[in-house]
Design a protein around this motif. Structure first.
Motif, PDB file in Angstrom:
ATOM      1  N   SER A 176      -7.043   0.842  -0.093  1.00  0.00           N
ATOM      2  CA  SER A 176      -7.541  -0.084  -0.162  1.00  0.00           C
ATOM      3  C   SER A 176      -8.998  -0.732   0.424  1.00  0.00           C
ATOM      4  CB  SER A 176      -6.282  -0.925  -0.657  1.00  0.00           C
ATOM      5  OG  SER A 176      -6.172  -1.906   0.942  1.00  0.00           O
ATOM      6  N   GLY A 177      -9.182  -1.366  -0.469  1.00  0.00           N
ATOM      7  CA  GLY A 177     -10.494  -1.988   0.433  1.00  0.00           C
ATOM      8  C   GLY A 177     -10.494  -2.619   1.752  1.00  0.00           C
ATOM      9  N   GLU A 178      -9.122  -3.235   1.827  1.00  0.00           N
ATOM     10  CA  GLU A 178      -8.626  -3.925   2.863  1.00  0.00           C
ATOM     11  C   GLU A 178      -8.531  -2.797   4.286  1.00  0.00           C
ATOM     12  OE1 GLU A 178      -5.242  -6.813   4.882  1.00  0.00           O
ATOM     13  OE2 GLU A 178      -5.408  -5.832   2.532  1.00  0.00           O
ATOM     14  N   ASP A 179      -8.369  -1.507   3.704  1.00  0.00           N
ATOM     15  CA  ASP A 179      -7.664   0.023   4.754  1.00  0.00           C
ATOM     16  C   ASP A 179      -8.984  -0.605   5.537  1.00  0.00           C
ATOM     17  OD1 ASP A 179      -4.748  -0.218   4.347  1.00  0.00           O
ATOM     18  OD2 ASP A 179      -5.178   1.250   2.527  1.00  0.00           O
ATOM     19  N   ILE A 180     -10.381   0.448   3.934  1.00  0.00           N
ATOM     20  CA  ILE A 180     -11.258   0.042   4.451  1.00  0.00           C
ATOM     21  C   ILE A 180     -12.004  -0.551   5.593  1.00  0.00           C
ATOM     22  CG2 ILE A 180     -13.732   1.040   4.153  1.00  0.00           C
ATOM     23  CD1 ILE A 180     -12.747   2.490   0.888  1.00  0.00           C
ATOM     24  N   GLY A 181     -11.948  -1.615   5.388  1.00  0.00           N
ATOM     25  CA  GLY A 181     -12.446  -3.021   6.148  1.00  0.00           C
ATOM     26  C   GLY A 181     -12.519  -2.977   7.286  1.00  0.00           C
ATOM     27  N   LYS A 182     -10.646  -2.306   7.344  1.00  0.00           N
ATOM     28  CA  LYS A 182     -10.626  -2.742   8.803  1.00  0.00           C
ATOM     29  C   LYS A 182     -11.648  -0.931   9.737  1.00  0.00           C
ATOM     30  CE  LYS A 182      -5.883  -4.023   7.476  1.00  0.00           C
ATOM     31  NZ  LYS A 182      -4.072  -3.652   7.597  1.00  0.00           N
ATOM     32  N   LEU A 183     -11.849  -0.435   9.441  1.00  0.00           N
ATOM     33  CA  LEU A 183     -12.797   1.048   9.870  1.00  0.00           C
ATOM     34  C   LEU A 183     -14.176   0.279  10.383  1.00  0.00           C
ATOM     35  CD1 LEU A 183     -11.772   3.615   8.115  1.00  0.00           C
ATOM     36  CD2 LEU A 183     -10.355   2.852   9.938  1.00  0.00           C
TER      37      LEU A 183
END
Length: 539
Positions: A176-183
């Motif tokens: 998800s966008g949230e998953d990628i944002g955490k990176l």
């Protein structure tokens, strides 16, 4: 239905709309991107290439006969596309190992075939051996004394059985966008040579365990696999040239392993019949990287590069790890060659060997072409992994300045979602620019995080611009990675088309651009990041 699948016309239309991006250098580059999208999405050969490699050749253990077959096949593929300077670059490796057949059967208290896989570089059994099991879990050298005098004539179960896993996490996942944002975070440097040394020492334990068991008169050792679902792996991380395991070793599915433990603990020890028909191959102790090129028009402009590791472990067909990355590199070469591109910079394609034993192929390329580090030459294979990254000074070679960009694929077959900037803040804007034509295909993120464990790592470690793509995980980490499930069935055709096109497109722009990725400084010996840290003596 053929292996080739066609992209839906609506998706193709959306993709082609992306080619008008204003950040491209001009109409010529725009037309090339449009041509690339059309050819790569509507007439992809990715899955046909994948079937040839995985279905017809199969797993590719470094220096095995299968790896040699795959090298010949890849070189012929590159030649059929019209690439130039196709060659192998050898490096010191060690024994090959070829597995012909294997089996495991419980013979008492009932007859039951068992799910197993030999550990890579295991000695052969020399026929079938039948013996009772003994449950003797050992995880460190200090455990050995408790088992002295008890193992002769036995097949030793060396793992703790543990409990069955009841994971609530999804088996198949897209980011998800949230998953990628955490990176998207900058990771502070951590200088921990002791930690790396400990990691390597732990990997050497299985070799010491096999030597102890052999000295005690055991006949074979069996370890429990680390995933349930009757998945087996057969990894041989403890292989070092000249130091193979001392006795036959097998990886056993969790369900079968626990059954044996229960039987041994509640009554007479069950008997097993084991067979491993395998041979060590010393005909050629050098492994090979496969290299091919599309020549550049400006010999002073340097080169850009795409790579993936070609070797695999012996479970499954080595499809997601890393047949997928290899296929993307080969398909990107096909696409760019078919388009007849005339890049300013040479575009070099690399299929690395020996990645699974410590990134050995890409490290050898660096030492042959780019830079050296003063590593103890007595350290071989996985034992050199920690030492190389902590050896100073780094001495660049003349070709060091010529490598302008390297792009790697090695996280399964999931679609590209963006790229890791590896903490290089200055490189982010240009990486974002090169991704922009493919934003509508889902690849639109540049994150500051670093990612490790594959062939761009050693380039980053000497200050060169090596990058890995962010990919949807699919079922890579949950089930497929290094397992008997790693077959072509778990590669997604749409994702492979997308990844191959983006890899080719980023390479093309890097090869044509007047801009260059900014480099990190040449690393020098770091100071301790925390001078007050007290090391745990029991670590």
């Amino acid at each position: 239905m053929t292996v080739r699948s066609r992209i839906a016309s609506g998706v193709a239309a959306i993709a082609l709309c992306a080619v008008a991006s204003p950040v491209l250098a001009g109409p010529a580059e725009d037309r090339l991107i449009a041509q690339l999208l059309d050819e790569g999405l509507n007439r992809s050969d990715a899955m046909e290439i994948a079937s040839e490699l995985m279905d017809r050749i199969g797993p590719r253990l470094t220096n095995s006969e299968n790896h040699r077959k795959a090298e010949d096949w890849a070189a012929a593929k590159f030649a059929s596309f019209g690439l130039k300077n196709i060659h192998r670059e050898p490096f010191e490796f060690g024994l090959g190992w070829n597995l012909k057949s294997y089996s495991a059967t419980m013979t008492t208290p009932r007859t039951l075939p068992l799910t197993v896989l030999p550990v890579a570089w295991s000695p052969a059994t020399g026929g079938t051996i039948t013996a009772p099991v003994i449950v003797a879990p050992m995880s460190k050298v200090e455990n050995f004394d408790a088992w002295k005098g008890k193992l002769a004539g036995k097949i030793v179960l060396v793992s703790l059985p543990g409990e069955t896993s009841e994971s609530k996490d999804p088996v198949f996942e897209r980011l998800s966008g949230e998953d990628i944002g955490k990176l998207d975070k900058y990771t502070l440097p951590r200088h921990d040579p002791e930690g790396l040394a400990i990691q390597v020492a732990r990997r050497g334990f299985a070799r010491k365990l096999s030597e102890f068991l052999k000295a005690e008169g055991a006949l074979a050792m069996v370890k429990m696999t680390y995933r349930d679902g009757k998945l087996v792996h057969g990894e041989g991380y403890d292989f070092v040239p000249g130091q193979t395991l001392a006795l036959p070793a097998m990886d056993m599915g969790q369900e079968d392993y626990r059954r044996l433990v229960r039987l041994a603990k509640t009554g007479a020890a069950p008997h097993l019949s084991l067979s491993i028909d395998a041979t060590f191959d010393d005909k050629d102790l050098m492994a090979d990287n496969v290299i091919a090129e599309i020549p550049g028009t400006d010999p002073k402009a340097g080169y850009v590069m795409a790579g993936a590791h070609f070797d695999s472990w012996i479970a499954g067909d080595g499809a997601s790890d890393n047949g997928a990355g290899s296929v993307a590199v080969i398909e990107a070469a096909r696409l760019l060659s078919k388009m007849g591109v005339k890049p300013k910079r040479t575009i070099r394609f690399a299929l690395w060997s020996g990645e699974e034993q410590g990134l050995l192929g890409s490290k050898a390329y660096i030492e042959q072409h780019l830079a050296t580090r003063p590593v103890d030459p007595s350290l071989k294979g996985i034992d050199s992994y920690a030492a190389w990254r902590n050896a100073y000074p780094i001495t660049p070679k003349p070709e060091y300045s010529q490598l302008k960009a390297y792009f790697n694929m090695d996280n399964g077959s999931g679609k590209f979602r963006g790229i890791y900037a590896e903490g290089n803040v200055g490189a982010a804007s240009l990486l974002r620019e090169w991704l922009s034509p493919f934003n509508s295909l889902g690849a639109d993120k540049v994150v500051m995080s670093k990612t490790g464990g594959t062939d761009h790592v050693y380039l980053q470690a000497i200050g060169l611009p090596g990058y890995q793509f962010i990919q949807d995980p699919l079922d890579y980490d949950s089930r497929v990675h290094h397992s008997s499930l790693d077959t072509l069935d778990h590669m997604r055709a749409d994702d492979m088309r997308q990844a191959s096109v983006i890899l080719a497109g980023v390479l093309l722009q890097a090869a044509m651009s007047d801009k260059e990725l900014p480099r990190s400084p040449l690393p020098t010996q770091p100071d301790a990041t925390d001078p007050f840290k007290v090391q745990d003596p029991n670590q």
